[in-house]
Design an enzyme around this catalytic site. Sequence first.
Site, short mmCIF file in Angstrom:
data_model
loop_
_atom_site.label_atom_id
_atom_site.label_comp_id
_atom_site.label_asym_id
_atom_site.label_seq_id
_atom_site.Cartn_x
_atom_site.Cartn_y
_atom_site.Cartn_z
N GLN A 1 -7.80 0.34 4.45
CA GLN A 1 -8.55 -0.13 5.62
C GLN A 1 -10.00 -0.48 5.32
O GLN A 1 -10.67 -1.08 6.16
CB GLN A 1 -8.50 0.93 6.74
CG GLN A 1 -7.13 1.12 7.37
CD GLN A 1 -6.69 -0.06 8.25
OE1 GLN A 1 -7.49 -0.94 8.59
NE2 GLN A 1 -5.42 -0.08 8.62
N THR B 1 9.64 -8.07 -11.40
CA THR B 1 9.14 -9.42 -11.64
C THR B 1 7.85 -9.61 -10.86
O THR B 1 7.80 -9.32 -9.67
CB THR B 1 10.17 -10.47 -11.20
OG1 THR B 1 11.35 -10.30 -11.98
CG2 THR B 1 9.64 -11.88 -11.39
N GLY C 1 0.82 -1.20 0.00
CA GLY C 1 0.00 0.00 0.00
C GLY C 1 0.86 1.25 0.00
O GLY C 1 0.57 2.22 -0.71
N THR C 2 1.90 1.23 0.80
CA THR C 2 2.82 2.37 0.86
C THR C 2 3.37 2.71 -0.52
O THR C 2 3.44 3.88 -0.91
CB THR C 2 3.98 2.06 1.83
OG1 THR C 2 3.45 2.07 3.17
CG2 THR C 2 5.10 3.07 1.73
N CYS D 1 2.01 1.63 12.24
CA CYS D 1 3.21 1.95 11.48
C CYS D 1 4.11 2.91 12.20
O CYS D 1 5.23 3.15 11.81
CB CYS D 1 2.82 2.54 10.14
SG CYS D 1 1.95 1.35 9.16
N ALA E 1 -3.43 -6.09 0.53
CA ALA E 1 -3.81 -7.49 0.76
C ALA E 1 -3.77 -7.89 2.23
O ALA E 1 -4.63 -8.63 2.70
CB ALA E 1 -2.90 -8.42 -0.06
N HIS E 2 -2.76 -7.39 2.96
CA HIS E 2 -2.53 -7.94 4.30
C HIS E 2 -3.50 -7.39 5.34
O HIS E 2 -3.42 -7.75 6.52
CB HIS E 2 -1.08 -7.75 4.74
CG HIS E 2 -0.75 -6.39 5.26
ND1 HIS E 2 -0.68 -6.11 6.61
CD2 HIS E 2 -0.49 -5.23 4.63
CE1 HIS E 2 -0.36 -4.83 6.77
NE2 HIS E 2 -0.24 -4.28 5.59
N ASN F 1 -7.12 4.82 9.30
CA ASN F 1 -6.52 3.63 9.90
C ASN F 1 -6.47 3.67 11.42
O ASN F 1 -6.39 2.64 12.07
CB ASN F 1 -5.12 3.39 9.34
CG ASN F 1 -4.22 4.60 9.49
OD1 ASN F 1 -4.59 5.71 9.13
ND2 ASN F 1 -3.03 4.40 10.02
#
Lengths: 382, 382
Positions: B174, B232, B66-67, B319, B195-196, B146
Site C-alpha cells: 500500500q 515462465t 503480493g499475496t 480482500c 503493481a496493481h 491497507n
Amino acid sequence: MDYAATTPVDPRVLEAMKPYFLKKYGNSMSLHAWGREAKEALENSRETVASLMNADQEEVIFLGSGTEGSNMVLKGTAFANRKKGKHIIVSSIEHHCVLESARWLERQGFEITYLPVDKYGLVDLNALENAIKKDTILVSVMHANNEIGTIEPVEEIGKLCREKGIYFYSDAAQSYGKIPVDVEKMNVDLLMVDAHKIYGPKGTGALFIRKGTKIEPLLHGGGHEFGLRSSTVNVASIVGFAKAVEIQKKEMNSDANKQTKFRDRLIKEILKIEDSHLNGHPTKRLPNNAHFWFAYIEGESLITQLDMHGIAASTGSACSSESLEPSHVLLAIGLKPQEAHGSLRLTTGKYTTKKDVDYVLEILPKAVKRLREISPFKGGWE
Amino acid sequence: MDYAATTPVDPRVLEAMKPYFLKKYGNSMSLHAWGREAKEALENSRETVASLMNADQEEVIFLGSGTEGSNMVLKGTAFANRKKGKHIIVSSIEHHCVLESARWLERQGFEITYLPVDKYGLVDLNALENAIKKDTILVSVMHANNEIGTIEPVEEIGKLCREKGIYFYSDAAQSYGKIPVDVEKMNVDLLMVDAHKIYGPKGTGALFIRKGTKIEPLLHGGGHEFGLRSSTVNVASIVGFAKAVEIQKKEMNSDANKQTKFRDRLIKEILKIEDSHLNGHPTKRLPNNAHFWFAYIEGESLITQLDMHGIAASTGSACSSESLEPSHVLLAIGLKPQEAHGSLRLTTGKYTTKKDVDYVLEILPKAVKRLREISPFKGGWE
C-alpha cells in the site's frame, strides 16, 4: 519453431483484455458495481475454461502460472493427506515444476518414486502398478511431454489410480487447446492448464480439482477462488485466457491437422540428415512437436546457428535452457549425455507457414553439416 | 474512492506492455533472439523497480502477486531457518496473506506471536521487544495498513530486529509508489511491493530479499529469478509494472500532495456527521486513506447506498469484503464488533478530482442519515 516455450498473444485476446485494464478494472471481491463487473467476467471465463476440459465450473480455479499449479498439487495434496500416507509417484519425465516440488517434499520427509519410461517416453502401466503402495497418495503423470511431445496413456493411468483410491494429477500445459482434454475420460482428479501455451497471456493458468479432493492451498490469504487460491484476481489475464480458449475451441482441430502435416514433413526430411534420430513416439506425440538428436554436435551451438538465420528453436526444455545439465527427459528415454546434448526441439504454431518449414529444412541440414565440420567429435566420440 | 482495493492501469502502462504481448513475446529463458529480448526487458524492469526502493537489482525478484510474496516470506523463512528457531512475530493488523500464512505455519508446529497495536494501529516497540525470544526468526510488520492507512514505525522496528539478529519483513503493497520506500532506511531484510496498487497490471509484484537472507522458494521448478521463483517470466506485466514505477517516481510527490488535501478535507467534513469517528492515526497515515466508523449503521448497507449513487467504496478490506466477520484490523485497534461493522474506507487516487470529493461529501451524509432512519439500532445499541 519454439511455440512450446511460449506463444505470442493472439490479437483478439489482447482486444478482449484491454477493457479490463483501463475501465473494467475492479477487484472481484469488491461489493460495488466495479467489483460485480469483475466478478461476472471472472465467472464467465471460468465457465469457458472449464468447458474445454469437460469440467464443472466449480471445479476450476485460476492460477498465476502452470508452475504454481504443480506446486499446489504436489505440496497441497501431500500436506492434506499425510495422515493417509507419505508416498508419491511421479514420472521421471515430468516438468521441473513437478520434479522440484517432489524433491522439496522428499526433504520434508515424504517418499517419492520416480517412475521410469520406455524409449519413447511412455510410462509403463505395470511399472506403475508395482510402484503403488498402501500409503501412496498421489500419482503425477503429465498428459503430453513438453520436450519430446509424447502423449501418455492417461486414461489407463487414471483408471488404475481410481481403482486403488489414489489421486491422479496430470499436467496438461502442453496439450490443452491443442488436442482434446477431458477430465472425465482421462480419469484425473487434478489437471493443470496454462494460458501462454495457447496464445493467451503469460501469468495465468487454471487447475481442475475434482469435487471432494483433499488439497491445501499454496497461497493463503483473502480466500479467493473458493478459499483455494488467495490473491487479487487477475481479471484481465483471465479474460484473455478465456478468449484464447474460445478461439482454440473453434480452431483446434483444423490447426492440429495443419501442425501434424508440418511435423511429419519436418520429421521425414530431417531424418534424412546423416546420424539424426527422432526422440519421442512416432505417432503418440503432440501435433506440433518434432524432436531430434544429432550425433557429434552441441545443441546449443545448433540453436545459435539457427538463431543467426532468424530461426527460434530449443535444446532441452525452455525452462532450463540456461542450464548446462543434459535434459532429464532425454536421459530418461535412454540417451547418453553426449547424445542428449545434441538435441533439437522444433515446435510449430498457428502462425507457422509452409514457407517457414521450407526455410528450416533449407537451413538446418547446412547448420548441422557446418557444426560437424568444426566439431572436435568429428568422426566419432571415441 | 476505492483505489486501495485496486487501480486502473495507466494508459501509458498498457502502451508499454502491448509489444510484449504481440511481438516481443519470448520466453526469457530461451537462448535465441526472442529470448534475449525478453531477458533484457526483464532486467531493465528489475532495475527500475529496485531503484524506487533503493535496492540492488540482484536483490529483487518478481512475483505473481503480493499475496505470493507474503506466503513466500513467511513459509520460506520458516522452513529455511527452523534449525535456528520456530518462533515468528506478526502484527495483529497484517494483511490476510501474512496472517493466514502464519496460521498455516502454526499448524505445521511453528509458534506465532500476534503483536497487539494501539488505538491508532501502531505497533508498540516495547511490546515487540518483549515478544522477541531466543528462537525468534522473523518479524512481520507492514509498512502501511491497507484498511486504516496507518504508517508503522518500520525504521525503529527494523533497527531492533537487526540488533537481535532477526529477519524483518515489511509488506509495502500500500505504500510503494505512494510514499518513500527505502530498504536501507527501513532496515528491512524482506519487502514486498505490488503493481496493481499503483496503476500497473494485476498479477505481478516484487520481493526485495537482502543478500544473504536464508529463504526457500515457494514455487519450485525451472529455476527462474535466481532460482528463487520458478515460473515462465510474465514479461509483459513486469514491463508494465516498471512503467508504472517510472511514472510514480516522477509523479509521486505531487500526487501525494493532492491526495493529502483530499484526505484532510474528507476527514474534516465527514467528522461533522453525528456519531462519526476516524479510524487510524490523524497524521501518520497514507496520503490517500480516510477511514471512519459510523454508529448505528451497517457498512455493507452504506456501500450499497453509495454504489447506487455511482460511488465505489469499501468496508473492511477489499480482500475480505465478502466475509461477514468484522475486520480484524478494526477489532485490533479496539473497536467493538458492531462499531467495526459500521466502517467505511475512502481511498482516493490520481484520477480523483475535487468534483469527486465534493460529490462524496454531498451524498455520504444523506446516506448515513437515511440508513440511521431505518436502522433497528436507531437511538442506541441497547
